[in-house]
Structures are given as structure tokens and as C-alpha cells.
Design an enzyme around this catalytic site. Structure first.
Site, mmCIF file in Angstrom:
data_model
loop_
_atom_site.group_PDB
_atom_site.id
_atom_site.type_symbol
_atom_site.label_atom_id
_atom_site.label_comp_id
_atom_site.label_asym_id
_atom_site.label_seq_id
_atom_site.Cartn_x
_atom_site.Cartn_y
_atom_site.Cartn_z
ATOM 1 C CG LEU A 92 11.702 -7.990 -5.788
ATOM 2 C CD1 LEU A 92 13.183 -8.275 -5.577
ATOM 3 C CD2 LEU A 92 11.493 -6.560 -6.231
ATOM 4 C CG HIS A 99 16.025 -1.967 4.278
ATOM 5 N ND1 HIS A 99 16.964 -1.444 3.436
ATOM 6 C CD2 HIS A 99 15.639 -3.148 3.732
ATOM 7 C CE1 HIS A 99 17.157 -2.275 2.417
ATOM 8 N NE2 HIS A 99 16.362 -3.306 2.571
ATOM 9 C CD GLU A 149 7.703 -4.569 -4.133
ATOM 10 O OE1 GLU A 149 8.541 -5.053 -3.346
ATOM 11 O OE2 GLU A 149 7.968 -4.291 -5.338
ATOM 12 C CD GLN A 195 11.627 -9.326 1.120
ATOM 13 O OE1 GLN A 195 12.502 -8.495 0.842
ATOM 14 N NE2 GLN A 195 11.802 -10.618 0.975
ATOM 15 C CG PHE A 196 12.138 -3.940 4.742
ATOM 16 C CD1 PHE A 196 12.575 -3.764 6.045
ATOM 17 C CD2 PHE A 196 12.686 -4.961 3.987
ATOM 18 C CE1 PHE A 196 13.540 -4.611 6.584
ATOM 19 C CE2 PHE A 196 13.650 -5.804 4.515
ATOM 20 C CZ PHE A 196 14.081 -5.633 5.818
ATOM 21 C CB ALA A 197 6.767 0.108 5.562
ATOM 22 C CG ASP A 198 11.680 1.363 3.945
ATOM 23 O OD1 ASP A 198 12.358 2.337 4.266
ATOM 24 O OD2 ASP A 198 11.320 0.488 4.759
ATOM 25 C CG PHE A 199 10.880 -2.861 -0.312
ATOM 26 C CD1 PHE A 199 11.865 -1.877 -0.248
ATOM 27 C CD2 PHE A 199 11.223 -4.155 0.020
ATOM 28 C CE1 PHE A 199 13.165 -2.180 0.147
ATOM 29 C CE2 PHE A 199 12.525 -4.475 0.409
ATOM 30 C CZ PHE A 199 13.495 -3.478 0.464
#
Length: 661
Positions: free
Chosen positions: A399, A468, A401, A423-427
Site C-alpha cells: 500500500l 471514495h 502509491e 484502487q480509488f482515484a481519491d488515493f
């Protein structure tokens, strides 16, 4: 005189020892010259490696010429040791056209594939993950090569240090992390940077071997690095090397050294790497005054010749061509499906299909992301890929990015293509720096492309709350060097993702989560591509134009059908670069325009498009340029709040108001 330092030559010949001396002398002599030029105002800034030269030279001599080195501010010896032409090096320092960055960046913020050097960015830590990617490429290719990357003790406080070492250990990458431990991060001493005493203590925590070495003893460090490099070429795994040294000048010259105790400099002078090594050579009868003068004369002559050429080189002139290097030159040859076979596909199926075809088409394509292996990804886009393509090419990641995006850049430097799944654009915020400062700028800075696609599951409407559901495409719309793609249909998604993977430039590929399984259409079964940067007129009319993308396309089509409005619905599909020509053609035809996006209204992409239309299409407008977006709040969780946050209702009202204007 330097303190007694034990030099063990082992099997090095006399000529080898003298070669080390000349390699050590060159950066010191250049430093002397640069400090003089700085005082004369002929260069603008200087980061000194005085007192740390042995670390760079030991690394250069220990690594093979075809193995990559990733230096930092104080590693002048890496460049001179790899025989980078001095005229180009000095032109780089002066911001000349013949420098490696054509005057666009300074000091060591560049690389040279010819010399297997990858330069740093000012953010320091991200460099470490790039080394991971280069080492991964070597491992995947079976090259039996090591990679060596430098960092300072101050930069180890950054999260990128942890991420890079953790990834290297988990993946058992043949990379040597050299920490130049000089006791300071700019003016902050070690005791204010970390609580431990030595970096070797960290090795066990990462599951890697670690060793502490006298960084001022060029032979000791050379022998240690040589041994490690030879070992990890055949048994790939990372090493942490702590090189103890002294920084004998300021962080950079204007910062001075008043904050450093005098005792520090006294110890550093006694351990000077050049003087200590000179004394050793004199002591064994290899260097006398005549021999020393001969070496100095030879080095001085090379420096003067390089400076003369650099001073005579032209300075850059601003021109329209300055934008030419923002992107790696690439013209897509659009591929049509070989057969007429089609089948009903959801958006998710089309994206998965594009990836599968691309994996078959490009054996150098590597997929990386959290849980994309056995689990198949958070949305099951890569389900079954592990069985077909194997764990080397479908890589579950820790985990982290930032490290994974940095590693993707390293893979690109070695000729690989990479897809990174968020996993999500937010991350993506956790990897933001790597994208906007490393991927986006690297071709403009020194001509290195970044062949990386980052898939971004985005958007609201699924009750996922503030972390999310964000639409963050505008974060990247403002960054030259990136391509931002946002399809609204399965057919577009497959063709555009395939094109993005073919494109050697960094592409961010947004996929609306609420559309993954909610829309279907007939999509060609074969491989095909669509042109990036070209909008799609999904509906034609004459009363007004709706410019939109993603979920906005579906909201717009629904609204104009329910209210019987004759409208052009123009799906941008690509946000950077966006299709100005198609927008202008539609506006000039209908004379009214509204821009719709799911992102919050303020600072959204619609603002830029509206401004452009007002400036370039004003005489064709019969009404103000209108735009609608989501509320200027985080995305709420409760369904009632989320529905109010999204712009669909307000868009309908504004659409009718524009029609009646």
C-alpha cells in the site's frame, strides 16, 4: 594533515590506485572553479559535495558502466566519474542550450541514458522508488545487473524512503540504497531528524542487509560496494549502505555554515577523502610532487577546455518551440478491429478487455496495483489476469502509491510500459508528487519519456462518502506533460485505454465507478484504438451545445430527451489536451453553450473551457456561457445529501434557462 586512515588496496594494481586518485581529484577541482565562478556571478547556485567525493567515486568504480546510478545534489563525482562531457556539464550549470536540460533546469536535475545516470528532482525522496523500477526491470529481463541510488540522511525522513525500501525488500530487487550520512539536512542536525543513531539499525526492520562504511575512505567503500553489487547481480535483493561522511560547506553556498559547530569541520578536515588518499599514495611511493602536478595539470586542462566551450555555447531563446518537448513526440496510428465481431460489454468489461489485449500485444507491459492479483482488483477489472500473464507482469503492490508510481517511471526508463491501478482515484493524492513533478516534467527536462498509464476509478453516486467519491481530474488538468482521458462509454473506454497504453506519455485514465456495471453497448471484440484528444459528438441538435464528459454525458442526454431540446452533446473524452476545434465548431453552430461536469464547480475544468469560449467564440454567442457542476463541498455519504451535491437537478434548470435566454 589528515588523520590516519587505513587503505586496503586488496588486488588493485598501481594503475588502478592512480586512476582512483584522478577520479577523486576531478570533482574537487571542478568545485574550486565553480565556487570562483559563483562569486563572479557566472553561475547562479552551487550545491557542494566538498568532503563527500569518495562516496560518488567509490560507487562509480564499483558499478558496471551499463548499470544505473541515481545521484543527488552532492554527487558531482558520479557525472565526472562516468565521463560525462565537461562542456555539456558546465553548460548545464550555466543554463545553456547545450546543457542536458536545454536551460530548463539546473545543477544535477537531469539524466543521461548514454551514461546510465538518472538525475534527481528537488523533492529528494521520490528518486529512491525510480531506482526500484530500474532494478525491477533488470530482474524481469534477467540481466544480472545492480542499481545504486543515493540519498541524504535528511531525505530519509520522507515517506518515500520507507516506501522505496519496503517495496525493494518485498520484491527482492537488486538495488543498493546509499545513505550519505553527513549529519545535516540543510541546517537541521541528525538529532532533530531521527531518534536512532545509525541507519544500519533500519535494515533488519525492512528485512534487508545493512552495512556501515567510512564514506571518506574511497577504497573501503569501493570494496564494500563491489562485493555487494557482485552478490546481488546473481542473488537479487536490496542492501542498505550507510556511508559516514562530512559536508564541508553549506547546504548550498548562500545558506552558509554558521549553524555548524567548529568541531564538526575540524573532524571533517582530518578525514578529507582526497588529502587522506593522497597521503596514502605518497606513503606507498606511488605519488610524488611531479606525478601530482602532472595529474593536476591534466585535470585542470580538461576543466578549462570544458569551461571555454560552455561559455561559448548559446543561451536559450524563448520561442513557440518551447512547448514541443512537453510531450514525447508520438502519433498514434489508429488501429481498426480486424473482424466485425462484437458483443455486449459493460464499461468494466471493455476496460478489462483493453488491458488483456494490450498485455498480449506488448510483452513489456507490466500491471501494478493493490490487490490486482488473485483478488482481481477492487472492481475485478484484472480478474483472471494472474493466471494468464503471471505474477511478474501482474504485480500486487504494498500500500504505497508514491513508490509504485516512481517504480513505474523506473520501468519506463528501462523500456517497459506500465499500468498502475489506483484502487480509488481519491488515493492518488498519496502519489501526487510523483505524477506532477516526476512523470509530467521528465520529458520536458531531459527528454526521457514516462510510458505510464494510471487508471483512476472515480466519481460519486455510489454512496461511498468523501474519500471514495471525489472527482479530481482538475488536479491534473493544470499540469503540462500529462494526458488526461475520461471516457463515458464502453466502446470509447476500450479504444482509448488501448491508445493510452500505446502512447509513451504519462496518461491518467478516469473510469466512473457508477458506470462500471450500469451501462452496456456493442463493443468490438478485437483490439482497436481511438484517437486521444478528439471529442465525440454523441447527439446532434441546433438549439444549444452541451460540453461534458464522463457521467455528465448521460445526465445531458437524459435531460435533453426529457425536455425535447435539440442540442449538440459533445463528449470531450480527453480533457488534456481537450478538443478546442470541436467545441468551437459546435458553439458557432448553435450559438449557446453550457458546460457540465461532476467535479465541484469552482476551479473545475468547465471554468477553463468557458473562458476559452468567451475569448475565442464571443461573436458567435447569443447567450452567456453557462456551466454547472457539483457543490463546493466534499462528497457527502447520505443518499439525499449526495443527490443534492451532484449537479443533475441544477443542470436541468440551467439548461432550460439557457434555452429560454
Amino acid at each position: 594533515m589528515p588523520q590516519d586512515m587505513v587503505f586496503d588496496r586488496k588486488r588493485l594494481s598501481d594503475s588502478d590506485l592512480l586512476h582512483f586518485y584522478e577520479k577523486l581529484l576531478m570533482p574537487r577541482k571542478i568545485e574550486e572553479k565553480m565556487l570562483l565562478l559563483l562569486r563572479q556571478g557566472k553561475i547562479s547556485k552551487w550545491f557542494s559535495g566538498w568532503g563527500q567525493e569518495a562516496i560518488s567515486i567509490a560507487a562509480v568504480m564499483a558499478m558496471k558502466e551499463e548499470e544505473f546510478l541515481l545521484p543527488m545534489h552532492r554527487n558531482l563525482g558520479v557525472f565526472t566519474g562516468r565521463d560525462v562531457p565537461l562542456d555539456r556539464l558546465f553548460a548545464q550549470f550555466q543554463g545553456k542550450v547545450s546543457g542536458f536540460t536545454k536551460g530548463r533546469d539546473r545543477s544535477f536535475h537531469f539524466g543521461s541514458l548514454e551514461h546510465h545516470i538518472v538525475g534527481m528532482i528537488s523533492h529528494l525522496g521520490p528518486q529512491l522508488a525510480v531506482a526500484d523500477g530500474i532494478a525491477l526491470a533488470s530482474k524481469l529481463s534477467g540481466e544480472n545487473k545492480a542499481t545504486l541510488v543515493f540519498t541524504g540522511d535528511g531525505a530519509t525522513s520522507e515517506g518515500d524512503f520507507h516506501e522505496a525500501l519496503n517495496v525493494a525488500s518485498v520484491w527482492q530487487l537488486p538495488v543498493i540504497f546509499v545513505v550519505e550520512h553527513n549529519g545535516y539536512g540543510l541546517s537541521t542536525p541528525s538529532e532533530e531528524q531521527f531518534r536512532f543513531k545509525q541507519f544500519v539499525d533500519k535494515g533488519a526492520g525492512y528485512g534487508m542487509d545493512a552495512v556501515k562504511v567510512d564514506g571518506n575512505n574511497v577504497l573501503e567503500l569501493y570494496h564494500e560496494l563491489s562485493k555487494i553489487a557482485e552478490d546481488i547481480r546473481t542473488r537479487p535483493r536490496p542492501f542498505l549502505v550507510e556511508a559516514m561522511t562530512y559536508r564541508m560547506r553549506g547546504h548550498e553556498e548562500s545558506s552558509g555554515t554558521k549553524y555548524v559547530p567548529k568541531a564538526y569541520f575540524e573532524e571533517g578536515r582530518k578525514s578529507d577523502p582526497l588529502e587522506s588518499y593522497e597521503a596514502f599514495l605518497v606513503g606507498i611511493g606511488l605519488l610524488d610532487s611531479n606525478a601530482r602536478r602532472a595529474v593536476e595539470s591534466r585535470v585542470d586542462a580538461q576543466i578549462e577546455a570544458g569551461l571555454k566551450a560552455a561559455f561559448g555555447a548559446p543561451t536559450p531563446e524563448a520561442s513557440e518551440k518551447e512547448t514541443d518537448d512537453v510531450y514525447c513526440p508520438f502519433t498514434l496510428e489508429v488501429t481498426l478491429p480486424e473482424t466485425k465481431d462484437v458483443s455486449q460489454k459493460r464499461l468494466l468489461d471493455a476496460i478489462s478487455d483493453a488491458l488483456r489485449w494490450s498485455m498480449r500485444k506488448f510483452p513489456n507491459l507490466v500491471l501494478m496495483g493493490q490487490d490486482i492479483g488473485i483478488y482481481g482488483g477492487a472492481f475485478k477489472v484484472t480478474a483472471g489476469f494472474l493466471d494468464e500473464f503471471g505474477a511478474d507482469r501482474v504485480r500486487n503492490t504494498p500500500l504505497c502509491e508514491s513508490a509504485i508510481i516512481g517504480a513505474a517511471l523506473g520501468l519506463s526508463i528501462k523500456g517497459y510500459k506500465t499500468m498502475v491501478e489506483m484502487q480509488f482515484a481519491d488515493f492518488v493524492s498519496c502519489g501526487f508528487n510523483q505524477i506532477v513533478n516526476n512523470l509530467a516534467k521528465i520529458h520536458y527536462r531531459w527528454g526521457q519519456h514516462a510510458d505510464v498509464v494510471i487508471r483512476m476509478p472515480t466519481g460519486a453516486g455510489v454512496g461511498a462518502g468523501p474519500f471514495h467519491s471525489q472527482s479530481n481530474e482538475a488536479w491534473f488538468f493544470h499540469t503540462p506533460g500529462l494526458k488526461v482521458i475520461y471516457p463515458s462509454s464502453p466502446q470509447d473506454a476500450k479504444g482509448l485505454l488501448s491508445a493510452a497504453i500505446e502512447d509513451p506519455n504519462p496518461c491518467l485514465f478516469f473510469e466512473h465507478k457508477a458506470l462500471y456495471r450500469s451501462i452496456t453497448e456493442q463493443v468490438p471484440d478485437d483490439y482497436y484504438t481511438l484517437e486521444i484528444g478528439k471529442a465525440n459528438l454523441v447527439k446532434e441538435g441546433n438549439q444549444l451545445t452541451v460540453v461534458t464528459y464522463g457521467m455528465g454525458v448521460h445526465w445531458a442526454k437524459k435531460a435533453i430527451e426529457e425536455h425535447d431540446v435539440s442540442a449538440d452533446v459533445l463528449d470531450l473524452r480527453t480533457l488534456l489536451p481537450w478538443d478546442k476545434e470541436s467545441v468551437a465548431l459546435s458553439v458557432k453552430k448553435t450559438n449557446k453553450v453550457i458546460i457540465l461536469h461532476e467535479d465541484s464547480l469552482t476551479g473545475g475544468i468547465g471554468a477553463e473551457i468557458a473562458a476559452w469560449i468567451s475569448e475565442h467564440c464571443f461573436e458567435w454567442l447569443d447567450a452567456p456561457v453557462m456551466r454547472e457542476g457539483s457543490l463546493d463541498t466534499p462528497v457527502p455519504f447520505a443518499a439525499t445529501l449526495e443527490a443534492d451535491f451532484l449537479p443533475e437537478r441544477r443542470f436541468r434548470e440551467k439548461l432550460l434557462a439557457l434555452l429560454a435566454y
